[in-house]
Motif scaffolding. Structure first.
Motif, PDB file in Angstrom:
ATOM      1  N   GLU A  18       0.863  -1.186   0.000  1.00 52.08           N
ATOM      2  CA  GLU A  18       0.000   0.000   0.000  1.00 52.08           C
ATOM      3  C   GLU A  18       0.895   1.230   0.000  1.00 52.08           C
ATOM      4  O   GLU A  18       1.754   1.370   0.863  1.00 52.08           O
ATOM      5  CB  GLU A  18      -0.893   0.002   1.242  1.00 52.08           C
ATOM      6  N   VAL A  19       0.652   2.095  -0.976  1.00 52.88           N
ATOM      7  CA  VAL A  19       1.545   3.249  -1.127  1.00 52.88           C
ATOM      8  C   VAL A  19       0.852   4.530  -0.661  1.00 52.88           C
ATOM      9  O   VAL A  19      -0.375   4.618  -0.656  1.00 52.88           O
ATOM     10  CB  VAL A  19       2.021   3.392  -2.592  1.00 52.88           C
ATOM     11  N   ALA A  20       1.676   5.499  -0.289  1.00 47.01           N
ATOM     12  CA  ALA A  20       1.144   6.722   0.322  1.00 47.01           C
ATOM     13  C   ALA A  20       0.734   7.740  -0.735  1.00 47.01           C
ATOM     14  O   ALA A  20       1.507   8.021  -1.650  1.00 47.01           O
ATOM     15  CB  ALA A  20       2.206   7.332   1.222  1.00 47.01           C
ATOM     16  N   PRO A  21      -0.466   8.311  -0.599  1.00 51.47           N
ATOM     17  CA  PRO A  21      -0.817   9.418  -1.494  1.00 51.47           C
ATOM     18  C   PRO A  21       0.000  10.656  -1.124  1.00 51.47           C
ATOM     19  O   PRO A  21       0.242  10.906   0.050  1.00 51.47           O
ATOM     20  CB  PRO A  21      -2.307   9.638  -1.221  1.00 51.47           C
ATOM     21  N   VAL A  22       0.454  11.357  -2.122  1.00 54.00           N
ATOM     22  CA  VAL A  22       1.307  12.528  -1.873  1.00 54.00           C
ATOM     23  C   VAL A  22       0.584  13.752  -2.420  1.00 54.00           C
ATOM     24  O   VAL A  22      -0.064  13.686  -3.466  1.00 54.00           O
ATOM     25  CB  VAL A  22       2.668  12.347  -2.588  1.00 54.00           C
ATOM     26  N   HIS A  23       0.704  14.862  -1.705  1.00 59.62           N
ATOM     27  CA  HIS A  23       0.035  16.093  -2.137  1.00 59.62           C
ATOM     28  C   HIS A  23       0.899  16.780  -3.203  1.00 59.62           C
ATOM     29  O   HIS A  23       1.515  17.809  -2.967  1.00 59.62           O
ATOM     30  CB  HIS A  23      -0.172  17.000  -0.921  1.00 59.62           C
ATOM     31  N   ALA A  24       0.977  16.132  -4.376  1.00 54.09           N
ATOM     32  CA  ALA A  24       1.782  16.689  -5.471  1.00 54.09           C
ATOM     33  C   ALA A  24       1.361  16.018  -6.772  1.00 54.09           C
ATOM     34  O   ALA A  24       0.801  14.923  -6.761  1.00 54.09           O
ATOM     35  CB  ALA A  24       3.263  16.422  -5.219  1.00 54.09           C
ATOM     36  N   ASP A  52       5.747  16.103 -10.703  1.00 53.62           N
ATOM     37  CA  ASP A  52       6.540  16.854  -9.714  1.00 53.62           C
ATOM     38  C   ASP A  52       7.132  15.916  -8.666  1.00 53.62           C
ATOM     39  O   ASP A  52       8.282  16.083  -8.247  1.00 53.62           O
ATOM     40  CB  ASP A  52       5.671  17.911  -9.019  1.00 53.62           C
ATOM     41  N   GLU A  72      11.071  15.638  -8.110  1.00 53.99           N
ATOM     42  CA  GLU A  72      11.665  15.986  -6.809  1.00 53.99           C
ATOM     43  C   GLU A  72      12.345  14.787  -6.136  1.00 53.99           C
ATOM     44  O   GLU A  72      13.400  14.941  -5.532  1.00 53.99           O
ATOM     45  CB  GLU A  72      10.574  16.542  -5.867  1.00 53.99           C
ATOM     46  N   HIS A  73      11.712  13.614  -6.246  1.00 50.36           N
ATOM     47  CA  HIS A  73      12.286  12.421  -5.609  1.00 50.36           C
ATOM     48  C   HIS A  73      13.434  11.825  -6.418  1.00 50.36           C
ATOM     49  O   HIS A  73      14.373  11.270  -5.848  1.00 50.36           O
ATOM     50  CB  HIS A  73      11.209  11.343  -5.423  1.00 50.36           C
ATOM     51  N   VAL A 109      15.883  12.936  -7.964  1.00 46.60           N
ATOM     52  CA  VAL A 109      17.256  13.468  -7.848  1.00 46.60           C
ATOM     53  C   VAL A 109      18.124  12.618  -6.917  1.00 46.60           C
ATOM     54  O   VAL A 109      19.354  12.683  -6.997  1.00 46.60           O
ATOM     55  CB  VAL A 109      17.270  14.935  -7.353  1.00 46.60           C
ATOM     56  N   PHE A 110      17.512  11.836  -6.053  1.00 48.76           N
ATOM     57  CA  PHE A 110      18.293  11.049  -5.097  1.00 48.76           C
ATOM     58  C   PHE A 110      18.813   9.733  -5.681  1.00 48.76           C
ATOM     59  O   PHE A 110      19.691   9.119  -5.102  1.00 48.76           O
ATOM     60  CB  PHE A 110      17.452  10.734  -3.852  1.00 48.76           C
ATOM     61  N   TYR A 139       3.731   4.831  -8.596  1.00 49.56           N
ATOM     62  CA  TYR A 139       4.878   4.363  -7.810  1.00 49.56           C
ATOM     63  C   TYR A 139       5.682   3.310  -8.583  1.00 49.56           C
ATOM     64  O   TYR A 139       6.912   3.309  -8.533  1.00 49.56           O
ATOM     65  CB  TYR A 139       4.414   3.786  -6.466  1.00 49.56           C
ATOM     66  N   THR A 165      21.015  18.878  -1.678  1.00 47.83           N
ATOM     67  CA  THR A 165      19.943  18.287  -2.488  1.00 47.83           C
ATOM     68  C   THR A 165      18.767  17.914  -1.577  1.00 47.83           C
ATOM     69  O   THR A 165      17.612  18.199  -1.886  1.00 47.83           O
ATOM     70  CB  THR A 165      20.448  17.009  -3.206  1.00 47.83           C
ATOM     71  N   TYR A 214      14.894  19.554  -1.186  1.00 54.06           N
ATOM     72  CA  TYR A 214      13.742  18.657  -1.277  1.00 54.06           C
ATOM     73  C   TYR A 214      12.839  18.825  -0.039  1.00 54.06           C
ATOM     74  O   TYR A 214      11.617  18.967  -0.157  1.00 54.06           O
ATOM     75  CB  TYR A 214      14.254  17.212  -1.388  1.00 54.06           C
ATOM     76  N   LYS A 221      10.860  21.994  -0.111  1.00 53.06           N
ATOM     77  CA  LYS A 221       9.686  21.909  -1.005  1.00 53.06           C
ATOM     78  C   LYS A 221       8.539  21.169  -0.316  1.00 53.06           C
ATOM     79  O   LYS A 221       7.388  21.574  -0.408  1.00 53.06           O
ATOM     80  CB  LYS A 221      10.056  21.171  -2.303  1.00 53.06           C
ATOM     81  N   ARG A 277       4.943  22.788   0.713  1.00 57.18           N
ATOM     82  CA  ARG A 277       3.695  22.205   0.211  1.00 57.18           C
ATOM     83  C   ARG A 277       2.762  21.818   1.358  1.00 57.18           C
ATOM     84  O   ARG A 277       1.561  21.951   1.248  1.00 57.18           O
ATOM     85  CB  ARG A 277       4.055  20.961  -0.610  1.00 57.18           C
ATOM     86  N   ASN A 278       3.336  21.369   2.459  1.00 57.73           N
ATOM     87  CA  ASN A 278       2.493  20.783   3.503  1.00 57.73           C
ATOM     88  C   ASN A 278       2.364  21.602   4.787  1.00 57.73           C
ATOM     89  O   ASN A 278       1.338  21.515   5.448  1.00 57.73           O
ATOM     90  CB  ASN A 278       3.019  19.387   3.878  1.00 57.73           C
ATOM     91  N   ARG A 303       3.318   4.130   8.516  1.00 57.57           N
ATOM     92  CA  ARG A 303       4.081   3.078   7.839  1.00 57.57           C
ATOM     93  C   ARG A 303       4.416   3.450   6.386  1.00 57.57           C
ATOM     94  O   ARG A 303       5.559   3.309   5.949  1.00 57.57           O
ATOM     95  CB  ARG A 303       3.310   1.757   7.881  1.00 57.57           C
ATOM     96  N   GLN A 304       3.421   3.938   5.670  1.00 56.97           N
ATOM     97  CA  GLN A 304       3.651   4.224   4.252  1.00 56.97           C
ATOM     98  C   GLN A 304       4.534   5.466   4.057  1.00 56.97           C
ATOM     99  O   GLN A 304       5.547   5.420   3.366  1.00 56.97           O
ATOM    100  CB  GLN A 304       2.322   4.440   3.541  1.00 56.97           C
ATOM    101  N   LYS A 305       4.110   6.566   4.680  1.00 58.22           N
ATOM    102  CA  LYS A 305       4.863   7.813   4.484  1.00 58.22           C
ATOM    103  C   LYS A 305       6.236   7.741   5.160  1.00 58.22           C
ATOM    104  O   LYS A 305       7.223   8.260   4.643  1.00 58.22           O
ATOM    105  CB  LYS A 305       4.060   8.993   5.031  1.00 58.22           C
ATOM    106  N   ASN A 346       8.650   5.824   2.995  1.00 57.24           N
ATOM    107  CA  ASN A 346       9.142   6.684   1.897  1.00 57.24           C
ATOM    108  C   ASN A 346      10.273   7.585   2.394  1.00 57.24           C
ATOM    109  O   ASN A 346      11.301   7.738   1.734  1.00 57.24           O
ATOM    110  CB  ASN A 346       8.014   7.578   1.367  1.00 57.24           C
ATOM    111  N   PRO A 355      17.580   8.293  -0.295  1.00 54.16           N
ATOM    112  CA  PRO A 355      19.036   8.139  -0.144  1.00 54.16           C
ATOM    113  C   PRO A 355      19.762   9.390   0.375  1.00 54.16           C
ATOM    114  O   PRO A 355      20.400  10.130  -0.376  1.00 54.16           O
ATOM    115  CB  PRO A 355      19.506   7.786  -1.558  1.00 54.16           C
TER     116      PRO A 355
END
Lengths: 277, 276
Positions: A82-88, A92, A96-97, A99-100, A136, B12, B16, B19, B23-24, B87-89, B92, B97
Motif C-alpha cells: 500500500e503506497v502513500a498518497p502525496v500532495h503533489a 513533480d 523531486e524524488h 534526484v536522489f 509508484y 539536495t 527537497y 519543497k 507544500r504541507n 508506515r507508508q509515508k 518513503n 538516499p
C-alpha cells in the motif's frame, strides 16, 4: 549479491521468520511466495533496511541494510503493498524524488506512466488506488537500481496494467538487477519470476530456478491420473498434476500447482531440492 | 562520498525537504504570521459596528494573540514530521538516499530556523506595518516588549536591579533556548507518538514536571536548604536573595541547554532507529 544467514525475526512472542538462509543473485527476478503471515513482507522490509534483523544476518554487497547508508539506499527501491498518497502532481513527485537516485530517468518515468495511461499532471492524492500504484511502479522502474523489493506489485492493477507491468519490468530493470517480488497473484507473474522462493513458517521450502524445478518435477496437464502425483487439481480442460520427474522430460512449470505441491509434501520437496535448512 | 555527511547530498536533500515543507506545513506558519492583520480587520469591523468609532487592537490583546500564535507554532511541530510514524509515508522518508545526519540537520534547520523565522518575521513585519499605517494602532509589539523588559530590568530585587543579577544577553539566550527546547520537544513528541502526538507530548511534559518537583523537593530539603536558613538567620538576606535569583536563572539556563541537546539527540536517535 544478497546473503541471508540464519535469519530470525519475531513480533513480540510471535515468531515469524526462523532459520532463513539463502542467496539472492544478480540478474534474477525472484518470486517470493508463501501463505498469509509467513513473513514475506517482513523479509522484504528487512532486506531494504526498514526493520532491524534480530538474529542472524543480512548482507547486501557486504553491508547491513539497517545502517541505511545513502549509497545503498540509492541502489535499491522498496515498493510497499500500500503506497502513500502525496500532495503533489505525479510528474513533480518524480522530479523531486528522482534526484536522489543517480540512474533515475524522468523520460522513462513518463513513458511507463503513459503506458499505464496515467496523466502525469494529476495530483497523486486525487488518484485512485490503482493509479497511485502505477505511479509508484513507474517511479520505481525509472530509478533503474540494482535491488528491487516489490511487495504485491500487481495488487490493485487492472488486467491490461498487469501485462504492462510485466513488459515494463522486463524492459526497464537493469540486467544485473536483483528483483524480489512478493506476490499471491502468481498467475500475473508466472512468466516473469525465476527463481521461485517458497517461504513457510520458519523455513524456506524451496529456492530454485524454473529449470531446476522442471528437472525435478513434472507438470502433467493430461487427463490420465498418475498415482505418484504429489498434487492433483481438476481444471476445466483436464487436470494439472505434479509428480517427481523420473524421465527427465521437460514440462511447463505451473507456479500455483507447484506451490500447492510443495505445501502438501514439504519434506519430500525439501529433500528433493536439498533446501538449506 | 561520505556515508555520514556529504554537503552536496545534504543540499539536495535540504532543497527537497524545503519543497515538502512548503507544500504541507509552511502555509500554517504563514497563516499564523498573518494573524495581526486578521485581528486588526476583525477588531476594526467590530469597533465600527458596535461603537461607530475607529479603534485598533490594544497592545495587551496583541501580546495575548502573539503568545497564543507562538504556542500554536510550538505545538504544531508535532505534526511537521509526524508522518514518520506512518508506515507508508515513514517508509518513503526512510528510503530516501540521504544519511541520518543529513536528514536530522535539515529537520533541525526547518524546526529551529525556517519555520520560526517565517512565523515571527511575517507576524512582526505586519505588526510594524499596521503600526506605521494606522495611528490608532499604537506602538509595535517589539517596542512594547522592549518597554516591559526595560521595566523588569529596573525592578529592585533584594537590593539589586534584575539587570545586575542577570545580564540582558543571557536573558535573551535563555528565552531563545527555551523556545527552541519547546519546538524540539514537540517535534520529538510527533516522532514518538503514533496518535495523539500533541496530547502525548503534553502528558509526558506534565509527568516530567511532577517528577522534577519531587526531585527538587529532595534537593532543596538537603544541606543547601540548611545553609540558606543559616544565611537568613545571619541577617545577610540581600546576599542570599541575590545569589539565589542569579543562581536559579543560571541553573535554569544550564538545564535548558542540556535538555535541548538531549532532545536533539533523541530526535537523531529516533530517525536512526525508527522501523516500519
Amino acid at each position: 549479491m544478497i546473503q541471508i544467514d540464519n535469519l530470525a525475526f519475531s513480533y513480540g512472542p510471535k515468531e515469524v521468520l526462523k532459520n532463513i538462509s539463502m542467496e539472492i543473485l544478480p540478474g534474477n527476478i525472484y518470486g517470493l511466495l508463501g501463505e498469509n503471515g509467513v513473513g514475506k513482507t517482513t523479509l522484504l522490509t528487512l532486506l531494504c533496511g526498514l526493520k532491524k534483523v534480530q538474529s542472524g544476518s543480512i548482507r547486501v554487497d557486504g553491508r547491513d541494510p539497517f545502517d541505511r547508508q545513502p549509497s545503498l539506499l540509492a541502489d535499491q527501491f522498496y515498493l510497499a503493498d500500500e503506497v502513500a498518497p502525496v500532495h503533489a502532481k505525479a510528474i513533480d513527485f518524480a522530479r523531486e524524488h528522482g534526484v536522489f537516485w543517480p540512474n533515475f530517468n524522468l523520460d522513462a518515468f513518463s513513458g511507463i506512466l503513459a503506458e499505464f495511461e496515467v496523466d502525469p499532471s494529476q495530483k497523486m492524492d486525487a488518484m485512485s488506488a490503482g493509479q497511485l500504484k502505477k505511479t509508484y511502479i513507474s517511479f520505481a522502474l525509472a530509478c533503474r537500481v540494482r535491488y528491487y523489493y516489490l511487495d504485491e506489485p500487481t495488487n490493485g492493477l487492472d488486467i491490461p496494467s498487469k501485462s504492462q507491468f510485466r513488459k515494463a519490468l522486463m524492459k526497464y530493470t537493469p540486467e544485473d538487477a536483483s528483483v524480489v517480488i512478493s506476490t499471491h497473484q502468481v498467475r500475473d507473474l508466472e512468466n516473469v519470476i525465476d527463481p521461485i522462493i517458497i517461504l513457510d513458517r520458519r523455513d524456506v521450502l524451496l529456492n530454485a530456478s524454473t529449470a531446476q524445478i522442471a528437472e525435478k518435477l513434472y507438470f502433467d496437464y493430461s487427463t490420465q491420473i498418475n498415482p505418484d502425483a504429489l498434487y492433483l487439481e481438476q481444471t476445466p480442460g483436464g487436470t494439472v498434476q505434479v509428480y517427481p520427474n523420473a524421465t527427465g522430460e521437460e514440462s511447463k512449470v505451473n507456479v500455483e500447482a507447484l506451490f500447492n505441491a510443495v505445501h502438501a509434501h514439504k519434506d519430500v520437496v525439501k529433500a528433493m531440492f536439498h533446501t538449506n535448512l | 562520498m561520505s556515508e555520514v555527511f556529504n554537503f552536496q547530498r545534504f543540499w539536495t536533500y535540504f532543497k527537497y525537504d524545503l519543497k515538502q515543507m512548503w507544500r504541507n506545513h509552511f502555509k500554517v506558519a504563514l497563516f499564523l504570521g498573518l494573524l495581526p492583520l486578521l485581528l486588526y480587520i476583525i477588531w476594526v469591523l467590530c469597533s465600527l459596528s458596535f461603537t461607530r468609532n475607529w479603534s485598533a487592537p490594544v497592545l495587551e490583546v496583541r501580546y495575548v494573540f502573539f503568545y497564543l500564535a507562538a504556542l500554536v507554532i510550538v505545538l504544531y511541530q508535532a505534526r511537521t514530521y509526524g508522518h514518520l510514524t506512518d508506515r507508508q509515508k515513514g517508509s518513503n522518508y526512510l528510503m530516501i538516499p540521504a544519511s541520518t545526519l543529513e536528514k536530522f540537520v535539515s529537520m533541525m534547520l526547518m524546526t529551529l530556523v525556517i519555520i520560526p523565522i517565517l512565523f515571527v518575521g511575517v507576524y512582526l513585519l505586519l505588526d510594524g506595518l499596521l503600526s506605521l499605517v494606522d495611528p490608532h494602532y499604537g506602538k509595535t509589539l517589539v517596542s512594547g516588549i522592549n518597554d516591559i523588559i526595560a521595566e523588569v530590568w529596573q525592578a529592585d530585587l533584594a537590593g539589586a536591579s534584575f539587570g545586575e543579577l542577570f545580564p540582558r544577553g543571557l536573558f535573551i539566550i535563555t528565552a531563545l533556548i527555551s523556545f527552541a527546547q519547546s519546538l524540539v520537544y514537540f517535534l520529538l513528541s510527533g516522532l514518538v507518538f503514533k496518535k495523539w502526538k500533541i496530547l502525548g507530548g503534553l502528558m509526558v511534559s506534565y509527568g516530567f514536571g511532577l517528577v522534577l518537583t519531587v526531585v527538587a523537593g529532595f534537593v532543596v530539603t538537603g544541606e543547601k536548604f540548611r545553609s540558606w536558613v543559616e544565611m537568613l538567620d545571619s541577617g545577610s538576606q540581600v546576599d542570599f536573595a541575590q545569589s539565589f535569583i542569579s543562581g536559579s536563572l543560571n541553573i535554569g539556563l544550564a538545564v535548558s541547554s542540556i535538555f535541548l541537546i538531549a532532545l536533539m539527540i533523541g530526535v537523531y536517535y529516533r530517525i536512526k532507529t525508527i522501523k516500519h
